[in-house]
Design a protein around this motif. Structure first.
Motif, short mmCIF file in Angstrom:
data_model
loop_
_atom_site.label_atom_id
_atom_site.label_comp_id
_atom_site.label_asym_id
_atom_site.label_seq_id
_atom_site.Cartn_x
_atom_site.Cartn_y
_atom_site.Cartn_z
N GLN A 62 1.85 9.34 -6.01
CA GLN A 62 2.44 10.66 -5.56
C GLN A 62 3.55 11.05 -6.90
O GLN A 62 3.38 12.26 -7.33
CB GLN A 62 2.91 10.73 -4.53
N LYS A 63 4.40 10.16 -7.10
CA LYS A 63 5.43 10.54 -8.13
C LYS A 63 4.60 10.42 -9.41
O LYS A 63 5.22 11.41 -10.53
CB LYS A 63 6.28 9.09 -8.36
N LYS A 64 3.42 9.82 -9.89
CA LYS A 64 3.05 10.17 -11.31
C LYS A 64 2.29 11.57 -11.37
O LYS A 64 2.31 12.10 -12.41
CB LYS A 64 1.78 8.97 -11.33
N GLN A 65 1.62 11.83 -10.08
CA GLN A 65 0.88 13.06 -10.06
C GLN A 65 2.09 14.32 -10.32
O GLN A 65 1.89 15.31 -10.96
CB GLN A 65 0.30 13.18 -8.66
N GLU B 84 4.58 18.48 -13.69
CA GLU B 84 5.75 19.30 -14.41
C GLU B 84 5.47 19.24 -15.91
O GLU B 84 5.98 19.97 -16.55
CB GLU B 84 6.94 18.20 -14.16
N ASN B 85 4.82 18.01 -16.35
CA ASN B 85 4.70 17.93 -17.91
C ASN B 85 3.61 19.03 -18.26
O ASN B 85 3.58 19.80 -19.35
CB ASN B 85 3.95 16.60 -18.31
N VAL B 86 2.67 19.44 -17.64
CA VAL B 86 1.76 20.44 -17.87
C VAL B 86 2.50 21.60 -17.74
O VAL B 86 2.10 22.56 -18.56
CB VAL B 86 0.48 20.53 -16.46
N GLU C 238 0.98 -1.25 0.01
CA GLU C 238 0.04 -0.03 0.01
C GLU C 238 0.85 1.34 0.06
O GLU C 238 0.58 2.20 -0.59
CB GLU C 238 -1.04 -0.01 1.23
N ARG C 239 2.04 1.34 0.85
CA ARG C 239 2.82 2.31 0.84
C ARG C 239 3.41 2.49 -0.63
O ARG C 239 3.59 3.81 -0.86
CB ARG C 239 3.78 2.26 1.78
N GLN C 240 4.06 1.45 -1.44
CA GLN C 240 4.48 1.80 -2.61
C GLN C 240 3.47 2.17 -3.66
O GLN C 240 3.77 3.00 -4.48
CB GLN C 240 5.05 0.26 -2.99
N ARG C 241 2.34 1.62 -3.31
CA ARG C 241 1.09 2.14 -4.31
C ARG C 241 1.01 3.78 -4.08
O ARG C 241 0.86 4.54 -5.09
CB ARG C 241 -0.24 1.28 -4.24
N ARG C 242 1.07 4.33 -2.76
CA ARG C 242 0.80 5.73 -2.70
C ARG C 242 2.20 6.54 -3.15
O ARG C 242 1.93 7.75 -3.71
CB ARG C 242 0.48 6.00 -1.12
#
Length: 346
Positions: free
Chosen positions: A114-117, A122-124, A106-110
């Motif tokens: 967060q990294k994806k967001q 940054e791309n935006v 679960e921590r890895q998923r969070r």
């Protein structure tokens, strides 16, 4: 099992003596009550709340006098550690509640979310900052290789060089030193070995020590004054032998012995290493003597001979005097012995 965060320096906080003075207790009591408050706040349904903290129960648990925990709680409220029934810095320091149901997956998923967001934001921002000129890049310009990739390719090419590359570099350096026929103007002409510098001479692999030239080289190296660079001297010896420019071993040995005895620089320990001496065909050199050194050397020898002769004469005179004294003493001894035997001397 439930957890809470306990930070370094919590036991030595500068506020504890002030609270202990107001509550009229020791600093250890204040620290123990603070630990009980943190544990209670962590287990409460509304994390951080100490509204239901029972000081009387903890007085009995720790063996304190009645009202001790309540007095400490009141002093902490006055100091600003507890606000509206909650620990003021709870949300700041106790960031996340770590329970058993909070697994590693679960921590890895969070973390991935967060990294994806973050990457999306940054791309935006990058897309919003692109100018119309950059946006209208043609397909040809769009396929330009990034500088990082160019540098990678360049490093890869630098690492993959062959012995032929070394030979080409050597030829380039030879042309720069006017060693080739094209630069010197003579087509097909080959440079003499003396035209090349010592550092640019071609390398020669040293053959095994069973080579027929090894005994002769070894006899010369044994009398050479500089006992360094033996392997390099052996390679230079073989190079000259292959070029048929090497003198016989006995000639080189005699030249080394002569220079060691007569050359003023060699006698002062200024002889070069043997490979450099061989490269310059040093066996053809004459011993170096400074101007006028021959006369000085002859005068020095005459002075030494005169001093030796004078010392020899003095030693001879001293020996003669000692011999005469010994003869006199021996003669006087015989005379005394004879007189004693005759009864004339007691």
């Amino acid at each position: 099992m439930e957890w809470l965060r306990w930070y370094h320096g919590a036991c030595s906080d500068a506020k504890w003596p002030i609270i202990a003075r107001k509550a009229k207790v020791s600093v250890g009591v204040v620290v123990s009550v603070w630990a009980a408050l943190l544990e209670y706040a962590s287990q409460d349904e509304e994390r951080g709340s100490v509204a239901g903290f029972d000081g009387e129960t903890y007085d009995a648990l720790y063996g304190y006098e009645d009202g001790t925990c309540d007095a400490v709680l009141e002093a902490m409220t006055e100091k600003g550690l507890i606000c509206d029934g909650c620990i003021c810095a709870w949300r700041k320091r106790q960031v996340q509640r770590e329970r058993e149901d909070s697994t590693n997956a679960e921590r890895q998923r969070r973390h991935r979310e967060q990294k994806k967001q973050k990457n999306t934001d940054e791309n935006v921002e990058t897309s919003a900052s692109v100018t119309p000129r950059n946006a209208s890049v043609t397909p040809r310009n769009a396929s330009v290789t990034p500088p990082e990739q160019n540098r990678t390719e360049q490093r890869r090419k630098e690492k993959t060089h062959t012995p032929q590359d070394d030979l080409n570099n050597l030829n380039t350096r030879a042309r720069a030193l006017n060693l080739s026929g094209e630069v010197c103007g003579g087509e097909g002409s080959s440079p003499e070995p003396e035209q090349a510098t010592f550092r640019d001479r071609p390398k020669t692999d040293a053959p095994s020590k069973g080579h027929p030239q090894w005994p002769g080289f070894l006899s010369c190296f044994e009398v050479y004054p500089v006992k360094q660079g033996k392997e390099a001297a052996w390679r230079e010896w073989i190079r000259l032998h292959q070029n048929r420019t090497l003198a016989p071993a006995y000639v080189i040995r005699e030249a080394i012995l002569r220079l060691s005895a007569e050359d003023i620089r060699w006698r002062r320990g200024m002889a070069p290493k043997m490979d450099k001496w061989l490269y310059g065909k040093g066996w053809e050199d004459e011993p170096y003597m400074p101007p006028g050194a021959e006369a000085v050397a002859a005068a020095t020898v005459d002075e030494i001979n005169a001093l030796a002769k004078r010392a020899s004469e003095e030693r001879r005179k001293t020996f003669d005097a000692l011999r005469e004294e010994a003869e006199r003493l021996r003669y006087s001894g015989w005379t005394r012995q004879a007189a004693t035997a005759a009864g004339g001397v007691q």
